[in-house]
Motif scaffolding. Structure first.
Motif, mmCIF file in Angstrom:
data_model
loop_
_atom_site.group_PDB
_atom_site.id
_atom_site.type_symbol
_atom_site.label_atom_id
_atom_site.label_comp_id
_atom_site.label_asym_id
_atom_site.label_seq_id
_atom_site.Cartn_x
_atom_site.Cartn_y
_atom_site.Cartn_z
ATOM 1 N N ILE A 1 0.849 -1.197 0.000
ATOM 2 C CA ILE A 1 0.000 0.000 0.000
ATOM 3 C C ILE A 1 0.883 1.245 0.000
ATOM 4 N N GLU A 2 1.934 1.241 0.840
ATOM 5 C CA GLU A 2 2.860 2.381 0.864
ATOM 6 C C GLU A 2 3.638 2.487 -0.438
ATOM 7 N N ASP A 3 4.041 1.344 -1.004
ATOM 8 C CA ASP A 3 4.763 1.362 -2.277
ATOM 9 C C ASP A 3 3.907 1.970 -3.385
ATOM 10 N N ASP A 4 2.586 1.836 -3.266
ATOM 11 C CA ASP A 4 1.654 2.416 -4.243
ATOM 12 C C ASP A 4 1.380 3.894 -3.976
ATOM 13 N N GLY A 5 2.041 4.463 -2.953
ATOM 14 C CA GLY A 5 1.933 5.895 -2.719
ATOM 15 C C GLY A 5 0.889 6.317 -1.712
ATOM 16 N N ARG A 6 0.331 5.364 -0.967
ATOM 17 C CA ARG A 6 -0.667 5.697 0.050
ATOM 18 C C ARG A 6 -0.149 5.300 1.420
ATOM 19 N N MET A 7 -0.486 6.116 2.405
ATOM 20 C CA MET A 7 -0.133 5.797 3.779
ATOM 21 C C MET A 7 -1.378 5.905 4.643
#
Length: 132
Positions: A52-58
């Motif tokens: 999820i973080e790798d996809d740009g969301r936190m």
């Protein structure tokens, strides 16, 4: 995610370094337990928080309310129940309960917001259960 509450149970043992001088869990460590519960819930749904973080969301904590009823101590076996109680476009609410041998020790409610890399609110990723 469906309209029905999603619940996850995580069992763990209190480590010595999580305690204070009286061998009781330091109050701040409960926040780490709650985060562990959220991450393990995602994992059991077939999602990986790192992806999820790798996809740009936190997924960040926007609000946390904790109520302590009784202390947990070093080497206690605890059961953390994490429940998703509400999902909106950019936020979700969780309820947490930590029990030891059926006794409620701590309960909490959090609001988790989804942000992009610039810190701007963004839509939550779809978190429906994935085939494993």
């Amino acid at each position: 995610m469906s309209d029905s509450p999603l619940t996850h149970v995580y069992r763990f043992r209190v480590a010595y370094q999580e305690t204070d001088g009286q061998r009781r869990v330091h109050h701040a460590n409960y926040l780490n337990y709650f985060e562990r519960g959220r991450v393990e819930m995602l994992r059991d749904l077939g999602h990986n928080y790192k992806s999820i973080e790798d996809d740009g969301r936190m997924l960040v904590v926007a609000e946390m309310n904790v109520r302590y009823m009784a202390p947990a101590e070093f080497d206690d076996c605890l059961e953390l129940t994490t429940t998703v109680t509400e999902v909106r476009k950019v936020r979700m609410r969780h309820r947490y309960q930590i029990h030891r041998d059926g006794q409620l020790l701590v309960e909490a409610v959090s609001v988790i917001a989804c942000i992009d890399r610039s810190g701007k609110l963004t839509r939550l990723p779809k978190l429906d259960p994935q085939p494993q």
